[in-house]
Design a protein around this motif. Sequence first.
Motif, PDB file in Angstrom:
ATOM      1  N   GLU A 114     -22.270 -62.275  -0.403  1.00  0.00           N
ATOM      2  CA  GLU A 114     -23.028 -63.396   0.151  1.00  0.00           C
ATOM      3  C   GLU A 114     -23.864 -62.930   1.351  1.00  0.00           C
ATOM      4  OE1 GLU A 114     -24.625 -67.044   0.463  1.00  0.00           O
ATOM      5  OE2 GLU A 114     -23.293 -66.426  -1.153  1.00  0.00           O
ATOM      6  N   GLU A 115     -23.278 -62.083   2.187  1.00  0.00           N
ATOM      7  CA  GLU A 115     -23.975 -61.573   3.372  1.00  0.00           C
ATOM      8  C   GLU A 115     -25.159 -60.690   2.982  1.00  0.00           C
ATOM      9  OE1 GLU A 115     -20.569 -61.308   2.969  1.00  0.00           O
ATOM     10  OE2 GLU A 115     -20.089 -62.996   4.270  1.00  0.00           O
ATOM     11  N   GLU A 116     -24.995 -59.863   1.958  1.00  0.00           N
ATOM     12  CA  GLU A 116     -26.085 -58.981   1.511  1.00  0.00           C
ATOM     13  C   GLU A 116     -27.239 -59.783   0.925  1.00  0.00           C
ATOM     14  OE1 GLU A 116     -23.479 -54.998   0.368  1.00  0.00           O
ATOM     15  OE2 GLU A 116     -23.617 -56.647  -1.075  1.00  0.00           O
ATOM     16  N   ILE A 117     -26.914 -60.816   0.171  1.00  0.00           N
ATOM     17  CA  ILE A 117     -27.954 -61.659  -0.422  1.00  0.00           C
ATOM     18  C   ILE A 117     -28.683 -62.437   0.668  1.00  0.00           C
ATOM     19  CG2 ILE A 117     -28.388 -63.614  -1.963  1.00  0.00           C
ATOM     20  CD1 ILE A 117     -25.951 -62.542  -3.630  1.00  0.00           C
ATOM     21  N   ALA A 118     -27.922 -63.002   1.603  1.00  0.00           N
ATOM     22  CA  ALA A 118     -28.539 -63.736   2.721  1.00  0.00           C
ATOM     23  C   ALA A 118     -29.432 -62.806   3.539  1.00  0.00           C
ATOM     24  CB  ALA A 118     -27.454 -64.367   3.596  1.00  0.00           C
ATOM     25  N   ALA A 119     -28.987 -61.571   3.746  1.00  0.00           N
ATOM     26  CA  ALA A 119     -29.780 -60.601   4.501  1.00  0.00           C
ATOM     27  C   ALA A 119     -31.084 -60.274   3.774  1.00  0.00           C
ATOM     28  CB  ALA A 119     -28.973 -59.329   4.746  1.00  0.00           C
ATOM     29  N   ALA A 120     -31.054 -60.197   2.450  1.00  0.00           N
ATOM     30  CA  ALA A 120     -32.268 -59.914   1.679  1.00  0.00           C
ATOM     31  C   ALA A 120     -33.282 -61.048   1.822  1.00  0.00           C
ATOM     32  CB  ALA A 120     -31.917 -59.694   0.209  1.00  0.00           C
ATOM     33  N   PHE A 121     -32.806 -62.287   1.802  1.00  0.00           N
ATOM     34  CA  PHE A 121     -33.706 -63.429   1.989  1.00  0.00           C
ATOM     35  C   PHE A 121     -34.276 -63.432   3.404  1.00  0.00           C
ATOM     36  CE2 PHE A 121     -32.195 -64.892  -2.021  1.00  0.00           C
ATOM     37  CZ  PHE A 121     -33.181 -65.738  -2.490  1.00  0.00           C
ATOM     38  N   GLU A 122     -33.441 -63.137   4.392  1.00  0.00           N
ATOM     39  CA  GLU A 122     -33.907 -63.082   5.783  1.00  0.00           C
ATOM     40  C   GLU A 122     -34.941 -61.976   5.960  1.00  0.00           C
ATOM     41  OE1 GLU A 122     -34.544 -64.100   9.612  1.00  0.00           O
ATOM     42  OE2 GLU A 122     -33.261 -65.244   8.262  1.00  0.00           O
ATOM     43  N   ARG A 123     -34.713 -60.816   5.330  1.00  0.00           N
ATOM     44  CA  ARG A 123     -35.665 -59.701   5.401  1.00  0.00           C
ATOM     45  C   ARG A 123     -37.017 -60.112   4.817  1.00  0.00           C
ATOM     46  NH1 ARG A 123     -31.783 -56.432   4.092  1.00  0.00           N
ATOM     47  NH2 ARG A 123     -32.178 -56.508   1.887  1.00  0.00           N
ATOM     48  N   ALA A 124     -36.982 -60.739   3.643  1.00  0.00           N
ATOM     49  CA  ALA A 124     -38.230 -61.188   3.006  1.00  0.00           C
ATOM     50  C   ALA A 124     -38.951 -62.186   3.907  1.00  0.00           C
ATOM     51  CB  ALA A 124     -37.943 -61.802   1.645  1.00  0.00           C
ATOM     52  N   TYR A 125     -38.214 -63.123   4.472  1.00  0.00           N
ATOM     53  CA  TYR A 125     -38.799 -64.115   5.380  1.00  0.00           C
ATOM     54  C   TYR A 125     -39.468 -63.425   6.564  1.00  0.00           C
ATOM     55  CZ  TYR A 125     -39.128 -67.720   8.950  1.00  0.00           C
ATOM     56  OH  TYR A 125     -39.596 -68.556   9.931  1.00  0.00           O
ATOM     57  N   GLN A 126     -38.781 -62.484   7.186  1.00  0.00           N
ATOM     58  CA  GLN A 126     -39.310 -61.809   8.365  1.00  0.00           C
ATOM     59  C   GLN A 126     -40.571 -60.998   8.042  1.00  0.00           C
ATOM     60  OE1 GLN A 126     -38.624 -62.349  11.463  1.00  0.00           O
ATOM     61  NE2 GLN A 126     -36.955 -63.743  10.957  1.00  0.00           N
ATOM     62  N   ILE A 127     -40.565 -60.310   6.906  1.00  0.00           N
ATOM     63  CA  ILE A 127     -41.750 -59.533   6.492  1.00  0.00           C
ATOM     64  C   ILE A 127     -42.942 -60.470   6.296  1.00  0.00           C
ATOM     65  CG2 ILE A 127     -42.759 -58.171   4.610  1.00  0.00           C
ATOM     66  CD1 ILE A 127     -39.894 -56.976   4.234  1.00  0.00           C
ATOM     67  N   ILE A 128     -42.713 -61.548   5.573  1.00  0.00           N
ATOM     68  CA  ILE A 128     -43.794 -62.498   5.299  1.00  0.00           C
ATOM     69  C   ILE A 128     -44.299 -63.111   6.595  1.00  0.00           C
ATOM     70  CG2 ILE A 128     -44.322 -64.727   4.228  1.00  0.00           C
ATOM     71  CD1 ILE A 128     -42.294 -63.827   1.966  1.00  0.00           C
ATOM     72  N   ARG A 129     -43.388 -63.536   7.454  1.00  0.00           N
ATOM     73  CA  ARG A 129     -43.804 -64.167   8.711  1.00  0.00           C
ATOM     74  C   ARG A 129     -44.596 -63.191   9.589  1.00  0.00           C
ATOM     75  NH1 ARG A 129     -41.721 -69.043  11.832  1.00  0.00           N
ATOM     76  NH2 ARG A 129     -42.874 -68.839  13.780  1.00  0.00           N
ATOM     77  N   THR A 130     -44.137 -61.946   9.673  1.00  0.00           N
ATOM     78  CA  THR A 130     -44.853 -60.931  10.454  1.00  0.00           C
ATOM     79  C   THR A 130     -46.279 -60.765   9.939  1.00  0.00           C
ATOM     80  OG1 THR A 130     -42.835 -59.739  11.022  1.00  0.00           O
ATOM     81  CG2 THR A 130     -44.876 -58.457  11.032  1.00  0.00           C
ATOM     82  N   ARG A 131     -46.441 -60.728   8.640  1.00  0.00           N
ATOM     83  CA  ARG A 131     -47.771 -60.543   8.053  1.00  0.00           C
ATOM     84  C   ARG A 131     -48.659 -61.757   8.271  1.00  0.00           C
ATOM     85  NH1 ARG A 131     -45.721 -57.319   2.596  1.00  0.00           N
ATOM     86  NH2 ARG A 131     -45.012 -55.490   3.762  1.00  0.00           N
ATOM     87  N   ILE A 132     -48.099 -62.944   8.133  1.00  0.00           N
ATOM     88  CA  ILE A 132     -48.896 -64.156   8.348  1.00  0.00           C
ATOM     89  C   ILE A 132     -49.305 -64.263   9.818  1.00  0.00           C
ATOM     90  CG2 ILE A 132     -48.766 -66.691   8.381  1.00  0.00           C
ATOM     91  CD1 ILE A 132     -47.175 -66.407   5.701  1.00  0.00           C
ATOM     92  N   GLU A 133     -48.383 -63.957  10.726  1.00  0.00           N
ATOM     93  CA  GLU A 133     -48.736 -63.982  12.145  1.00  0.00           C
ATOM     94  C   GLU A 133     -49.841 -62.968  12.454  1.00  0.00           C
ATOM     95  OE1 GLU A 133     -44.917 -63.406  14.022  1.00  0.00           O
ATOM     96  OE2 GLU A 133     -44.497 -65.562  14.024  1.00  0.00           O
ATOM     97  N   ALA A 134     -49.780 -61.796  11.832  1.00  0.00           N
ATOM     98  CA  ALA A 134     -50.834 -60.788  12.031  1.00  0.00           C
ATOM     99  C   ALA A 134     -52.171 -61.289  11.484  1.00  0.00           C
ATOM    100  CB  ALA A 134     -50.441 -59.469  11.369  1.00  0.00           C
ATOM    101  N   PHE A 135     -52.141 -61.935  10.339  1.00  0.00           N
ATOM    102  CA  PHE A 135     -53.364 -62.488   9.769  1.00  0.00           C
ATOM    103  C   PHE A 135     -53.958 -63.547  10.699  1.00  0.00           C
ATOM    104  CE2 PHE A 135     -55.448 -65.869   7.334  1.00  0.00           C
ATOM    105  CZ  PHE A 135     -56.491 -65.149   6.767  1.00  0.00           C
ATOM    106  N   LEU A 136     -53.129 -64.450  11.170  1.00  0.00           N
ATOM    107  CA  LEU A 136     -53.607 -65.529  12.036  1.00  0.00           C
ATOM    108  C   LEU A 136     -54.098 -65.017  13.389  1.00  0.00           C
ATOM    109  CD1 LEU A 136     -50.944 -68.241  11.186  1.00  0.00           C
ATOM    110  CD2 LEU A 136     -53.341 -68.188  10.446  1.00  0.00           C
ATOM    111  N   ALA A 137     -53.657 -63.822  13.780  1.00  0.00           N
ATOM    112  CA  ALA A 137     -54.092 -63.225  15.050  1.00  0.00           C
ATOM    113  C   ALA A 137     -55.404 -62.451  14.923  1.00  0.00           C
ATOM    114  CB  ALA A 137     -52.994 -62.299  15.582  1.00  0.00           C
ATOM    115  N   LEU A 138     -55.878 -62.250  13.695  1.00  0.00           N
ATOM    116  CA  LEU A 138     -57.139 -61.525  13.503  1.00  0.00           C
ATOM    117  C   LEU A 138     -58.300 -62.295  14.126  1.00  0.00           C
ATOM    118  CD1 LEU A 138     -56.993 -60.442   9.739  1.00  0.00           C
ATOM    119  CD2 LEU A 138     -56.922 -58.917  11.727  1.00  0.00           C
ATOM    120  N   PRO A 139     -59.279 -61.554  14.648  1.00  0.00           N
ATOM    121  CA  PRO A 139     -60.520 -62.233  15.066  1.00  0.00           C
ATOM    122  C   PRO A 139     -61.174 -62.868  13.828  1.00  0.00           C
ATOM    123  CG  PRO A 139     -60.483 -59.917  15.776  1.00  0.00           C
ATOM    124  CD  PRO A 139     -59.306 -60.121  14.872  1.00  0.00           C
TER     125      PRO A 139
END
Length: 159
Positions: A114-139
Amino acid sequence: MQTMNLLFLCTGNSCRSVLSEAIFNHLAPAGWKAISAGSQPAGQLHPRAVALLQRKGISTDGYYSKSWDDLPVSPEVVITVCGSAAGETCPAYLGPVLRAHWGVEDPSHVVGTEEEIAAAFERAYQIIRTRIEAFLALPADRMLDKQALEHIGTLGAAC
């Protein structure tokens, strides 16, 4: 840029593309909208993706698994989020739009505790959020720059 429509695309439209749609809509300025779709929609959202978004305080109201044939608007940008290392075939949206690939491994395919699966979802969330924040920060003048969008797809964990 006053308005922008993004399409986050993957095969099943149940997990990664829906996470992307919800995170983008949560963070984006007024007038900007993300939608998500799949080339072969699963027909339902992954319950772990929905639960994760709700834990993060991100609304999932109105989201559902849908086909790219049923889009309510034409996007300016299409971002595929399929994980190529998993041997997935990434669908190719055929409309005349700017395309970029932000591959994220599918956490719904993780087998383990359960912990490994939850960690995989959290990892995917963090990667996606980091990329979206970078996109929104572009000029504004770089938001429709393919090279900038492709670079954002390399941020976070490698896929």
